[in-house]
Scaffold this active site. Structure first.
Site, PDB file in Angstrom:
ATOM      1  CB  CYS A 166      -0.904   0.007   1.030  1.00 44.88           C
ATOM      2  SG  CYS A 166      -1.907   1.745   1.215  1.00 44.88           S
ATOM      3  CB  CYS A 201      -4.905  -0.564   2.247  1.00 50.36           C
ATOM      4  SG  CYS A 201      -5.362   1.283   2.413  1.00 50.36           S
ATOM      5  CB  CYS A 216      -2.295   4.726   4.580  1.00 50.14           C
ATOM      6  SG  CYS A 216      -3.793   4.232   3.865  1.00 50.14           S
TER       7      CYS A 216
END
Lengths: 207, 123
Positions: free
Chosen positions: A110, A115, A113
């Site tokens: 990700c 995820c 961020c």
């Protein structure tokens, strides 16, 4: 960050770190307003510390290895197939399962961020959340894989999948050679967390 | 793009932090910040994409400000994003948070070591 207090000079008093103070402020304010409740928070922490983790994903993988019908369903509709084993999707994200083969190695990241498919893998390891992984996984996946001890043959295509808040990925690793005849539970024990992120290949796999 | 053809050395490892299936949260506050976020989302106070946007923005800002971002500061970014989002959603305000933080600090200093820290009811 706030200046450090020299709390050694006041050994008779308690001291909370700046961060701890911020979290207590937030929690107590929201509690006063009835927006959070301590019991609910405790239950959530207990779930993520003790009940969800990579073993859930390993059971999904093992089921797919022994049951071709389940595997077909898993690849077609990961959200429903995973949900059917009791690992409900959270945060409304769709689960997409990526199959590793002789010719394709999938790896997930990700970049924005962190995820991550919590219901099947638990919470992400520190390296997954780190800037080096998030940036290098896309630019130099083979180099990253090498650092994880995985030398991917040139003729195997490496595909990198960037997760979003709406789609989370789970890698379905290749079933290790020599695992014929093992039951589902024993097979699940062969599955590593990293193999489901795509930074590991299971022993006995090609390459 | 780097061409890593050598076997990795120990020196290379810090560039890509590694861990095994270690503790999920390093400190209790991380667990509380995490749980509050999950709960507020479940209660419909914000959508998950909204959350991811805020967290991503905090992480990007921290990296821009020189944080090597090796994963150990992740929950600090998380907390900052949560503070911002709850204020944006009108669940509380930055001023209220700052005031309540001071109250906790005073309470801590007024509490002898080893005793639970309790916020005075008039805080």
């Amino acid at each position: 960050m706030a200046a450090q207090h020299d709390h050694d000079e006041h050994p008779e008093h308690s001291h909370l770190s700046d961060t701890d103070l911020r979290v207590r402020a937030l929690e107590s304010l929201l509690t006063d307003k009835g927006l959070v409740d301590t019991k609910a928070l405790t239950a959530i922490v207990d779930t993520y510390e003790n009940k969800v983790g990579p073993r859930n994903g390993a059971r999904v993988v093992a089921r797919a290895w022994v049951d071709p019908v389940y595997k077909e369903w898993l690849l077609r509709d990961g959200t429903a197939a995973i949900d059917s084993l009791g690992y409900a999707s959270t945060q409304g994200a769709d689960m997409v399962v990526l199959e590793n083969t002789d010719l394709v190695h999938n790896m997930t990241v990700c970049t924005l961020c962190s995820c991550y498919p919590w219901p099947v893998l638990g919470l992400p390891p520190a390296w997954y959340k780190s800037f080096p992984y998030r940036s290098r996984a896309v630019k130099d996946p083979r180099g990253v894989l090498k650092e994880f001890g995985q030398d991917i043959p040139e003729d195997v295509e490496v595909r990198v999948w960037d997760s979003t808040s709406e789609v989370r990925y789970l890698v379905l690793p290749e079933r290790p050679v020599g695992s014929d005849g093992m039951d589902e539970e024993a097979l699940a024990d062969l599955v590593t967390r990293n193999s489901m992120i795509g930074t590991d290949r299971l022993k006995g796999g090609r390459g | 793009m780097t061409a890593d053809v050598n076997v990795p050395t120990e020196e290379q490892l810090p560039s890509l932090p590694r861990d095994e299936d270690g503790p999920v949260f390093d400190e209790p506050w991380q667990a509380q910040a995490f749980a509050m976020t999950v709960w507020l989302h479940e209660q419909g106070h914000f959508t998950w994409p909204e959350w991811a946007d805020h967290l991503g923005a905090e992480i990007a800002a921290a990296v821009g400000a020189g944080d090597p971002d090796l994963g150990d500061t992740y929950y600090l970014h998380w907390l900052k994003a949560l503070e911002t989002l709850v204020a944006e959603k009108g669940l509380t305000t930055a001023d209220a948070l700052a005031e309540r933080k001071e109250a906790w600090d005073r309470a801590a200093h007024a509490t002898p070591h080893g005793q639970p820290i309790v916020l005075p009811t008039d805080a």
